[in-house]
Design a protein around this motif. Structure first.
Motif, PDB file in Angstrom:
ATOM      1  N   GLY A 136       0.817  -1.203   0.000  1.00 56.65           N
ATOM      2  CA  GLY A 136       0.000   0.000   0.000  1.00 56.65           C
ATOM      3  C   GLY A 136       0.849   1.249   0.000  1.00 56.65           C
ATOM      4  N   GLY A 137       0.246   2.324   0.465  1.00 59.06           N
ATOM      5  CA  GLY A 137       0.931   3.602   0.549  1.00 59.06           C
ATOM      6  C   GLY A 137       0.097   4.546   1.380  1.00 59.06           C
ATOM      7  N   THR A 138       0.572   5.771   1.520  1.00 58.26           N
ATOM      8  CA  THR A 138      -0.174   6.805   2.223  1.00 58.26           C
ATOM      9  C   THR A 138      -0.258   8.031   1.332  1.00 58.26           C
ATOM     10  OG1 THR A 138       1.835   7.632   3.299  1.00 58.26           O
ATOM     11  CG2 THR A 138       0.553   5.977   4.492  1.00 58.26           C
ATOM     12  N   THR A 139      -1.159   8.936   1.668  1.00 57.83           N
ATOM     13  CA  THR A 139      -1.343  10.161   0.890  1.00 57.83           C
ATOM     14  C   THR A 139      -0.846  11.363   1.676  1.00 57.83           C
ATOM     15  OG1 THR A 139      -3.551  10.609   1.777  1.00 57.83           O
ATOM     16  CG2 THR A 139      -3.402   9.162  -0.164  1.00 57.83           C
ATOM     17  N   PRO A 140      -0.589  12.482   0.995  1.00 60.02           N
ATOM     18  CA  PRO A 140      -0.171  13.691   1.715  1.00 60.02           C
ATOM     19  C   PRO A 140      -1.230  14.203   2.677  1.00 60.02           C
ATOM     20  CG  PRO A 140       0.372  13.873  -0.623  1.00 60.02           C
ATOM     21  CD  PRO A 140      -0.497  12.656  -0.461  1.00 60.02           C
ATOM     22  N   TRP A 141      -2.494  13.814   2.481  1.00 56.06           N
ATOM     23  CA  TRP A 141      -3.557  14.269   3.375  1.00 56.06           C
ATOM     24  C   TRP A 141      -3.863  13.260   4.491  1.00 56.06           C
ATOM     25  CZ3 TRP A 141      -3.752  13.856  -1.890  1.00 56.06           C
ATOM     26  CH2 TRP A 141      -4.401  12.748  -2.431  1.00 56.06           C
ATOM     27  N   GLY A 142      -3.020  12.241   4.646  1.00 57.18           N
ATOM     28  CA  GLY A 142      -3.116  11.398   5.825  1.00 57.18           C
ATOM     29  C   GLY A 142      -4.056  10.226   5.737  1.00 57.18           C
ATOM     30  N   THR A 143      -4.199   9.638   4.554  1.00 56.05           N
ATOM     31  CA  THR A 143      -5.010   8.432   4.407  1.00 56.05           C
ATOM     32  C   THR A 143      -4.149   7.285   3.902  1.00 56.05           C
ATOM     33  OG1 THR A 143      -5.677   9.044   2.162  1.00 56.05           O
ATOM     34  CG2 THR A 143      -7.135   9.728   3.967  1.00 56.05           C
ATOM     35  N   VAL A 144      -4.718   6.077   3.927  1.00 52.30           N
ATOM     36  CA  VAL A 144      -4.033   4.871   3.489  1.00 52.30           C
ATOM     37  C   VAL A 144      -4.523   4.482   2.104  1.00 52.30           C
ATOM     38  CG1 VAL A 144      -3.805   2.383   3.914  1.00 52.30           C
ATOM     39  CG2 VAL A 144      -3.671   3.979   5.809  1.00 52.30           C
ATOM     40  N   ALA A 168       4.613  15.901  -7.769  1.00 51.76           N
ATOM     41  CA  ALA A 168       5.377  16.409  -8.901  1.00 51.76           C
ATOM     42  C   ALA A 168       5.865  17.816  -8.569  1.00 51.76           C
ATOM     43  CB  ALA A 168       4.508  16.422 -10.157  1.00 51.76           C
ATOM     44  N   ARG A 169       6.766  18.339  -9.374  1.00 50.69           N
ATOM     45  CA  ARG A 169       7.310  19.668  -9.103  1.00 50.69           C
ATOM     46  C   ARG A 169       6.243  20.744  -9.061  1.00 50.69           C
ATOM     47  NH1 ARG A 169      13.132  20.973 -11.837  1.00 50.69           N
ATOM     48  NH2 ARG A 169      14.377  19.558 -10.527  1.00 50.69           N
ATOM     49  N   ASP A 170       5.172  20.560  -9.850  1.00 48.95           N
ATOM     50  CA  ASP A 170       4.119  21.574  -9.887  1.00 48.95           C
ATOM     51  C   ASP A 170       3.013  21.304  -8.871  1.00 48.95           C
ATOM     52  OD1 ASP A 170       2.816  19.404 -10.975  1.00 48.95           O
ATOM     53  OD2 ASP A 170       2.482  20.307 -12.944  1.00 48.95           O
ATOM     54  N   GLY A 171       3.208  20.314  -7.987  1.00 48.24           N
ATOM     55  CA  GLY A 171       2.236  20.060  -6.927  1.00 48.24           C
ATOM     56  C   GLY A 171       1.197  19.012  -7.232  1.00 48.24           C
ATOM     57  N   ARG A 172       1.207  18.434  -8.439  1.00 47.05           N
ATOM     58  CA  ARG A 172       0.266  17.360  -8.732  1.00 47.05           C
ATOM     59  C   ARG A 172       0.668  16.099  -7.953  1.00 47.05           C
ATOM     60  NH1 ARG A 172       0.583  16.627 -14.950  1.00 47.05           N
ATOM     61  NH2 ARG A 172       2.755  17.203 -14.490  1.00 47.05           N
ATOM     62  N   VAL A 173      -0.335  15.293  -7.627  1.00 48.62           N
ATOM     63  CA  VAL A 173      -0.088  14.057  -6.889  1.00 48.62           C
ATOM     64  C   VAL A 173       0.244  12.941  -7.870  1.00 48.62           C
ATOM     65  CG1 VAL A 173      -1.095  12.316  -5.361  1.00 48.62           C
ATOM     66  CG2 VAL A 173      -1.575  14.731  -4.990  1.00 48.62           C
ATOM     67  N   LYS A 212       2.020   4.391 -13.365  1.00 49.51           N
ATOM     68  CA  LYS A 212       1.906   5.542 -12.467  1.00 49.51           C
ATOM     69  C   LYS A 212       0.707   6.388 -12.889  1.00 49.51           C
ATOM     70  CE  LYS A 212       4.827   9.353 -14.246  1.00 49.51           C
ATOM     71  NZ  LYS A 212       5.999  10.205 -13.924  1.00 49.51           N
ATOM     72  N   PHE A 213       0.170   7.093 -11.897  1.00 51.43           N
ATOM     73  CA  PHE A 213      -0.955   7.999 -12.095  1.00 51.43           C
ATOM     74  C   PHE A 213      -0.511   9.396 -11.708  1.00 51.43           C
ATOM     75  CE2 PHE A 213      -4.359  10.426 -10.046  1.00 51.43           C
ATOM     76  CZ  PHE A 213      -5.349  10.429 -11.019  1.00 51.43           C
ATOM     77  N   VAL A 214      -0.884  10.398 -12.523  1.00 54.39           N
ATOM     78  CA  VAL A 214      -0.572  11.796 -12.232  1.00 54.39           C
ATOM     79  C   VAL A 214      -1.878  12.577 -12.222  1.00 54.39           C
ATOM     80  CG1 VAL A 214       0.724  13.840 -12.902  1.00 54.39           C
ATOM     81  CG2 VAL A 214       1.680  11.577 -13.356  1.00 54.39           C
ATOM     82  N   SER A 215      -2.183  13.221 -11.107  1.00 52.89           N
ATOM     83  CA  SER A 215      -3.456  13.933 -10.971  1.00 52.89           C
ATOM     84  C   SER A 215      -3.520  15.153 -11.880  1.00 52.89           C
ATOM     85  CB  SER A 215      -3.682  14.351  -9.517  1.00 52.89           C
ATOM     86  OG  SER A 215      -2.764  15.367  -9.138  1.00 52.89           O
ATOM     87  N   LYS A 216      -4.731  15.543 -12.193  1.00 53.96           N
ATOM     88  CA  LYS A 216      -4.929  16.746 -13.007  1.00 53.96           C
ATOM     89  C   LYS A 216      -4.706  18.007 -12.170  1.00 53.96           C
ATOM     90  CE  LYS A 216      -8.410  19.252 -15.718  1.00 53.96           C
ATOM     91  NZ  LYS A 216      -9.804  19.241 -16.240  1.00 53.96           N
ATOM     92  N   LYS A 217      -5.251  17.987 -10.948  1.00 52.86           N
ATOM     93  CA  LYS A 217      -5.183  19.168 -10.087  1.00 52.86           C
ATOM     94  C   LYS A 217      -4.032  19.038  -9.099  1.00 52.86           C
ATOM     95  CE  LYS A 217     -10.193  19.820 -10.428  1.00 52.86           C
ATOM     96  NZ  LYS A 217     -11.477  19.837  -9.672  1.00 52.86           N
ATOM     97  N   ARG A 218      -3.707  20.160  -8.466  1.00 42.57           N
ATOM     98  CA  ARG A 218      -2.582  20.215  -7.552  1.00 42.57           C
ATOM     99  C   ARG A 218      -3.010  20.032  -6.098  1.00 42.57           C
ATOM    100  NH1 ARG A 218      -1.711  23.304 -11.877  1.00 42.57           N
ATOM    101  NH2 ARG A 218       0.389  23.413 -12.782  1.00 42.57           N
ATOM    102  N   TYR A 219      -2.093  19.483  -5.334  1.00 39.87           N
ATOM    103  CA  TYR A 219      -2.302  19.331  -3.900  1.00 39.87           C
ATOM    104  C   TYR A 219      -2.217  20.694  -3.218  1.00 39.87           C
ATOM    105  CZ  TYR A 219      -1.024  18.199   0.940  1.00 39.87           C
ATOM    106  OH  TYR A 219      -0.951  18.127   2.305  1.00 39.87           O
ATOM    107  N   ARG A 259     -10.928  18.878   1.716  1.00 38.30           N
ATOM    108  CA  ARG A 259     -12.042  18.561   0.809  1.00 38.30           C
ATOM    109  C   ARG A 259     -11.579  18.544  -0.642  1.00 38.30           C
ATOM    110  NH1 ARG A 259     -15.817  21.941  -1.515  1.00 38.30           N
ATOM    111  NH2 ARG A 259     -15.081  23.691  -0.244  1.00 38.30           N
ATOM    112  N   HIS A 260     -10.711  19.439  -1.023  1.00 31.09           N
ATOM    113  CA  HIS A 260     -10.148  19.459  -2.379  1.00 31.09           C
ATOM    114  C   HIS A 260      -9.208  18.276  -2.590  1.00 31.09           C
ATOM    115  CE1 HIS A 260      -7.867  20.892  -5.888  1.00 31.09           C
ATOM    116  NE2 HIS A 260      -6.768  20.661  -5.170  1.00 31.09           N
ATOM    117  N   ASN A 261      -8.333  18.043  -1.636  1.00 31.48           N
ATOM    118  CA  ASN A 261      -7.323  16.996  -1.809  1.00 31.48           C
ATOM    119  C   ASN A 261      -7.944  15.610  -1.933  1.00 31.48           C
ATOM    120  OD1 ASN A 261      -5.285  18.930  -1.658  1.00 31.48           O
ATOM    121  ND2 ASN A 261      -5.088  18.714   0.574  1.00 31.48           N
ATOM    122  N   ARG A 262      -9.088  15.396  -1.292  1.00 31.83           N
ATOM    123  CA  ARG A 262      -9.730  14.076  -1.356  1.00 31.83           C
ATOM    124  C   ARG A 262     -10.282  13.766  -2.749  1.00 31.83           C
ATOM    125  NH1 ARG A 262     -10.690  11.513   3.806  1.00 31.83           N
ATOM    126  NH2 ARG A 262      -9.301  12.598   5.250  1.00 31.83           N
TER     127      ARG A 262
END
Length: 699
Positions: A283-291, A387-392, A407-414, A420-423
């Motif tokens: 598994g892994g963890t997220t910057p917003w504190g989930t598994v 990523a350098r521009d803040g995408r997850v 790998k997956f790269v998000s459209k929006k930035r962290y 609420r946005h990060n989720r």
């Protein structure tokens, strides 16, 4: 250190199995996957068929942000071995040192004496260290749960107790003295859980319900013992964070495939509310504190694969679902208590597994989420970074022979603090699959394991887009089809077939991305390539990716093989150019992790060198780069999982699953009594290891 213990006699193998795993492990963990045909029958080229073109690895390293080459391996100072060989080995090692520099951690090496390989029924740690269980199968998790009673198990009790087997471990601090552990419960071994168990047909319905409740994961609160590096389970008070997630926990789908026809069932006509999670591996963890928990060998839980519509059968086969009518050998028969596991009745139910599941460890009332934008495969796990521009960015491996790295790269930035946005970030973005190219002439990759003329196995690569949101990049497939049948989509775009890609982790100090390639005994001499340079690869290797400009959002990268595992005496092994007379043997790397100084830690699964599995560590840079040491070994029949090094580096958590899972073992004739000793039954457990004098682990 004590001399190597003689290997203990074990019950005879009932049927031959490839690799170092027992017949029991093969049956219950993955449904005897190695005994079946390879699922990937695509005609994708093995990347040894492609000679490197314009961009070499060294050029990319110098153009980018110079990530460090690292390896994972184990060390046994006892075994003499060959030094690194190949006409360019010494020059290549020196070039790496000059290119990468020696800043940050890892310069001083790892200051512990390596554990010798052994077959003891205990956890062996270096001199000066101690180890103790934190939580075991059956320990109460929810307040009011009964104490574990092997002879009188019930499904209701198991749903409130720590589940069976334990793989991925994540730690979330609650101040300096308390924290939360999330632990995956990968699979059940009913042959060791119940007396007199023979098969799923003869099992009682209560035993089947116990197994359903023993899957999933647990959140448990732990506390530090004094000021030491030891942690123990909190057993008093409210324990408000404690939680069990099982194969029967209500969940929801999000992302582009949610609500699609391929996810709809009679029980869920909207295709948005799956039930339960199965075979949760890494598994892994997220910057917003989930598994993020990965569903791996989910295919083995279903029956009557021949009953699905004809158009669906090729896709089922690609995911390892038996195409026959009836019950595959060794099936647990979950369908006897929940008919959703009968594909003749519910053909889409299998599509509702094989996802990355997100769980909030701080909210026991939250609904776990299956994130469809990350694709469906035999997920070992998902590791996130920015990523350098803040995408997850999330890195993932598909743990099967000849499968792929994603790998997956998000459209929006962290946005820090904007929960609420990060989720929503894992619901929209681009899913990629990796293609690797070697930079040596094909004649130099001859299957012997000898290094090519430039002194290393290396090259360049690219991330090929599969889908962006609702837009498919794969001809002939819709976005929903790409996400539900991700393996097929990767076949179509020509991704590189690898040797069982398992855990993928990014070094927090150097930025290098490391892929554990556990083994692949099915690779033939005609199929070797520079990234998979040995046929019948039973010991595995580690691959390192250095992305352009050290940007996790980049679509091009350099790669190298810093470690080719096995006995150091075997000339086909490679330990980063370090003196092989001073390293430990290592076989079958499975999970990888990093400490705060950027040292690489590797756990193994299925050691084929005649000893128990273990945990290994090594510095990634400087003169000690490649000096691999075995830190601990696990009991008889067990697999080393986790690991997790605490942020203060005073504790290492290791998940030890299926102790005593050896051929012929039963509760009447156990081959392990770990962790409780005496005449007790073996119990999977998470242990913590610390230095008696409070030093940093490994220092």
């Amino acid at each position: 250190m004590a001399n190597l213990s003689p290997r203990r006699p074990l019950p005879l193998l009932t049927t031959p199995h490839k690799g170092g795993r027992s017949a029991l492990t093969c049956q219950f963990r993955c449904g005897n996957q190695c005994a079946h045909d390879v699922q990937n029958t695509s005609e994708n080229v093995y990347f040894g068929d492609v000679v490197a073109e314009a961009v070499s690895r060294r050029g990319l390293l110098r153009a980018g942000a110079l990530g460090a080459l690292a390896i994972g391996a184990g060390v046994s100072a006892a075994a003499p071995a060959f030094a690194a060989s190949g006409p360019g080995a010494e020059a290549a090692a020196q070039a790496d040192a000059e290119t990468l520099g020696f800043g940050h951690g890892g310069r001083g090496g790892l200051g512990f004496t390596a554990v010798r390989p052994n077959t003891d029924d205990k956890v062996t740690v270096p001199e000066g260290y101690e180890t103790a269980p934190v939580v075991r199968w059956g320990d109460p998790v929810l307040p009011g749960a009964p104490a574990f009673d092997f002879e009188n198990q019930t499904a209701a009790a198991q749903a409130a107790q720590f589940g069976y087997n334990n793989d991925f471990v994540a730690f979330f601090p609650l101040g300096a003295q308390r924290g939360l552990l999330w632990v995956n419960h990968e699979y059940t071994d009913e042959n060791l859980m119940f007396r007199g168990y023979t098969n799923g047909d003869a099992a009682t319905e209560e035993q089947i319900r116990i197994a359903l409740a023993a899957h999933g994961g647990s959140v448990v609160e732990v506390e530090r013992v004094g000021r030491t590096g030891q942690w123990k389970l909190v057993t008093r008070g409210r324990r408000r964070y404690n939680r069990r997630v099982t194969a029967q926990t209500p969940m929801r789908f999000t992302g582009p495939a949610a609500g699609g026809d391929l996810l709809k069932t009679s029980a869920d006509p909207a295709g948005t509310t799956p039930v339960g999670t199965l075979n949760n591996c890494a598994g892994g963890t997220t910057p917003w504190g989930t598994v993020l928990s990965g569903e791996e060998n989910f295919n083995q839980y279903f029956v009557n694969g021949n009953g699905v519509p004809e158009a669906q059968k090729p896709f089922l086969s690609r995911y390892g679902v038996s195409p026959t009518t009836g019950v595959p050998s060794g099936n647990r028969r979950f369908d006897r208590v929940e008919e959703r596991f009968d594909l003749a009745r519910h053909p889409n139910e299998v599509n509702r597994f094989g996802w990355i599941v997100e769980i909030d460890p701080f909210d026991p009332d939250s609904t776990p989420v299956k994130r469809t934008a990350l694709g469906r495969l035999a997920h070992e796990g998902a590791t996130t970074t920015l990523a350098r521009d803040g995408r997850v960015v999330a890195y993932m491996g598909d743990d099967s022979r000849f499968e792929y790295v994603y790998k997956f790269v998000s459209k929006k930035r962290y946005i820090p603090g904007f929960d609420r946005h990060n989720r929503t970030l894992l619901d929209e973005g681009t899913l990629y699959v990796a293609k690797f190219t070697g930079d040596s002439p094909a004649a130099e990759i001859d299957g012997s394991g000898r290094l090519p003329a430039d002194g290393r196995f290396d090259g360049s690569g690219q991330w090929i887009p599969l889908v962006t949101g609702d837009v498919s990049h794969v001809p002939g497939m819709t976005a929903q089809e790409v996400l539900v049948y991700t393996r097929v989509a990767a076949d179509k775009v020509g991704a590189t077939k690898m040797d069982r890609p398992e855990d993928v982790e990014r070094n927090p100090v150097t930025g290098g991305v490391y892929v554990a390639l556990t083994n692949n005994t099915n690779r033939t001499p005609a199929q070797v390539d520079e990234a998979n340079p040995r046929p019948s690869n039973k010991h595995g290797h580690i691959l390192e990716i250095t992305e352009l400009r050290d940007d996790a959002g980049a679509t091009t990268f350099a790669w190298s093989l810093p470690l080719v595992c096995g006995d150091p005496n075997d000339p086909s092994t490679y330990f980063g150019g370090f003196d092989k007379t001073k390293v430990s043997p290592i076989s079958c790397p499975d999970n990888v992790a990093f400490d705060a100084e950027g040292n690489l830690w590797i756990s193994t699964d299925g050691n084929q060198l005649g000893a128990n599995d273990g945990l290994f560590a090594m510095p990634v840079r400087g003169p000690e780069r490649g000096h691999l040491k075995q830190f601990l070994s696990v009991p008889v029949g067990a697999e080393t999982c986790g690991p997790f090094v605490s942020p203060d580096q005073r504790s290492v958590f290791t998940a030890i699953q299926h102790p005593g899972e050896t051929n012929g073992a039963t509760p009447e004739a156990p081959t392990s009594h770990w962790p409780d000793g005496g005449a007790s039954q073996p119990r999977p457990a998470v242990v913590v290891t610390w230095h008696r004098q409070g030093r940093k682990v490994g220092s």
